[in-house]
Enzyme design. Structure first.
Site, PDB file in Angstrom:
ATOM      1  N   TYR A   1     -65.618  14.841 -79.516  1.00  0.00           N
ATOM      2  CA  TYR A   1     -66.323  15.730 -78.111  1.00  0.00           C
ATOM      3  C   TYR A   1     -65.720  17.632 -77.381  1.00  0.00           C
ATOM      4  CZ  TYR A   1     -66.297  16.064 -72.845  1.00  0.00           C
ATOM      5  OH  TYR A   1     -66.875  16.278 -71.469  1.00  0.00           O
TER       6      TYR A   1
ATOM      7  N   TYR B   1     -67.877  26.323 -64.375  1.00  0.00           N
ATOM      8  CA  TYR B   1     -67.959  24.954 -64.999  1.00  0.00           C
ATOM      9  C   TYR B   1     -67.180  24.992 -66.631  1.00  0.00           C
ATOM     10  CZ  TYR B   1     -70.174  20.012 -65.372  1.00  0.00           C
ATOM     11  OH  TYR B   1     -70.025  18.997 -65.831  1.00  0.00           O
TER      12      TYR B   1
ATOM     13  N   HIS C   1     -68.578  20.493 -77.819  1.00  0.00           N
ATOM     14  CA  HIS C   1     -68.662  21.636 -76.778  1.00  0.00           C
ATOM     15  C   HIS C   1     -68.752  22.842 -76.591  1.00  0.00           C
ATOM     16  CE1 HIS C   1     -68.783  17.690 -73.640  1.00  0.00           C
ATOM     17  NE2 HIS C   1     -69.037  18.809 -72.826  1.00  0.00           N
TER      18      HIS C   1
ATOM     19  N   TRP D   1     -78.933  15.347 -73.466  1.00  0.00           N
ATOM     20  CA  TRP D   1     -77.444  15.865 -73.943  1.00  0.00           C
ATOM     21  C   TRP D   1     -76.760  14.571 -73.468  1.00  0.00           C
ATOM     22  CZ3 TRP D   1     -74.503  19.261 -76.021  1.00  0.00           C
ATOM     23  CH2 TRP D   1     -72.887  19.320 -75.392  1.00  0.00           C
ATOM     24  N   TRP D   2     -76.969  13.801 -72.619  1.00  0.00           N
ATOM     25  CA  TRP D   2     -76.101  12.846 -71.927  1.00  0.00           C
ATOM     26  C   TRP D   2     -76.737  11.619 -73.117  1.00  0.00           C
ATOM     27  CZ3 TRP D   2     -78.349  11.320 -66.768  1.00  0.00           C
ATOM     28  CH2 TRP D   2     -77.450  12.343 -65.251  1.00  0.00           C
TER      29      TRP D   2
END
Length: 110
Positions: free
Chosen positions: A18, A41, A22, A76-77
């Site tokens: 994860y 963000y 990113h 992306w999801w």
């Protein structure tokens, strides 16, 4: 600027992947966020619970919601789906948080 915070989670054993995905996020996704008025963000990982705390600032609620309809966000999801709990549309399961306190750094010190 609208502030929003929410929590998500990472499946056990997928924390490192994860984080890797990113660093950085896709440039196309970064561009979509910018075009839709997203300022700050941040996502933070709690190492023991695998809980993710997300904080975002954006200019307009409709623009923020429109991000979910973009092809890049949808991709992306799907890309992140194996790493975290998701809904049927592949969006991450997230729980909105209620703001309890905020201090703006430009405000007076008391």
């Amino acid at each position: 600027m609208i502030r929003r915070a929410f929590v998500m989670s990472v499946r056990p054993g997928h924390e490192a992947e994860y984080m890797r995905r990113h660093q950085p996020i896709w440039p196309e996704l970064e561009a979509v966020l910018a075009r839709h008025g997203v300022g700050s963000y941040s996502i933070f990982l709690h190492p023991e619970t695998r809980q993710l705390f997300a904080y975002v600032e954006f200019a307009d609620e409709a623009q923020w919601e429109a991000i979910a309809t973009t092809e890049v966000c949808q991709a992306w999801w799907r890309h992140m789906r194996p790493l975290m709990p998701t809904h049927a549309d592949h969006s991450p399961v997230s729980i909105p948080l209620q703001e309890v306190f905020h201090r703006d750094a430009s405000g007076p010190l008391a």
